[in-house]
Design a protein around this motif. Structure first.
Motif, PDB file in Angstrom:
ATOM      1  N   UNK A   1       0.774  -1.062  -0.044  1.00 21.82           N
ATOM      2  CA  UNK A   1      -0.061  -0.034   0.046  1.00 21.82           C
ATOM      3  C   UNK A   1       0.786   1.159  -0.109  1.00 21.82           C
ATOM      4  N   UNK A   2       1.903   1.198   0.787  1.00 19.22           N
ATOM      5  CA  UNK A   2       2.905   2.383   0.698  1.00 19.22           C
ATOM      6  C   UNK A   2       3.343   2.688  -0.621  1.00 19.22           C
ATOM      7  N   UNK A   3       3.921   1.672  -1.182  1.00 22.03           N
ATOM      8  CA  UNK A   3       4.337   1.875  -2.569  1.00 22.03           C
ATOM      9  C   UNK A   3       3.426   2.219  -3.484  1.00 22.03           C
ATOM     10  N   UNK A   4       2.228   1.817  -3.497  1.00 25.70           N
ATOM     11  CA  UNK A   4       1.251   2.532  -4.552  1.00 25.70           C
ATOM     12  C   UNK A   4       0.910   4.023  -4.244  1.00 25.70           C
ATOM     13  N   UNK A   5       0.785   4.127  -2.943  1.00 29.42           N
ATOM     14  CA  UNK A   5       0.497   5.595  -2.378  1.00 29.42           C
ATOM     15  C   UNK A   5       1.847   6.316  -2.919  1.00 29.42           C
ATOM     16  N   UNK A   6       2.968   5.927  -2.586  1.00 31.36           N
ATOM     17  CA  UNK A   6       4.258   6.633  -3.074  1.00 31.36           C
ATOM     18  C   UNK A   6       4.277   6.790  -4.547  1.00 31.36           C
TER      19      UNK A   6
END
Ligand code: FES
Ligand code: FES
Length: 162
Positions: free
Chosen positions: A108-113
């Motif tokens: 999730x963090x990667x996609x938000x980033x």
């Protein structure tokens, strides 16, 4: 009994046609029907951000979105970040800068980033911190995550100028 609905969704560039229960959450569609278990389920209440994916380029919490709402859309998940064996600069940066520990929040963090960098190729650390405020991490203390995202931004800028 609820009638199923036929939907057509592009996920990471591949088109899928499926009959789904209208109440099926997008995250369950991705994980259970398409086998894309990289998108994680944490709270199922829109609080943790673990289920973040991109729908038509915008981050959404896939536990709060229905699969039928994604009908006709392009969905991007963590499985689509790498190009074959070549990691995305965000994945390389998270790996090298220790932007993860247990890894539960990481997809999730990667996609938000990715969404952040798609819109702002040179963000400040404050911008990044604010933008990831809805993605909870209980391991890292966030500092290495922020540094990883800033490092990835630099890798992408250098790469696009090469
Ligand atoms: Fe979707 Fe937590 S599982 S926000
Ligand atoms: Fe464990 Fe973020 S690395 S929750």
């Amino acid at each position: 009994m609820t009638a199923v609905r036929q939907i057509t969704v592009s996920v990471n560039g591949q088109t899928f046609e499926r009959a789904v229960d209208p109440r099926l959450a997008l995250v369950d569609f991705l994980r259970d029907q398409l086998g894309l278990t990289g998108t994680h389920i944490g709270c199922e209440q829109g609080v943790c951000g673990a289920c973040t994916v991109l729908v038509d380029g915008t981050s959404v919490l896939s536990c709060l979105m229905l699969a039928v709402q994604a009908d006709g859309s392009e969905v991007s998940t963590v499985e689509g970040l790498a190009s074959g064996l070549e990691l995305h600069p965000l994945q390389e940066a998270f790996w090298e800068k220790q932007g993860l520990q247990c890894g539960f929040c990481t997809p999730g963090m990667l996609m938000r980033a990715k969404e952040i960098l798609d819109h702002d190729p040179d963000p400040t650390s404050e911008t990044v911190r604010e933008a990831i405020a809805g993605n909870l991490c209980r391991c890292t203390g966030y500092q290495f995550i922020v540094e990883s995202i800033l490092d990835a931004a630099e890798r992408i800028r250098v790469g696009s100028n090469a």
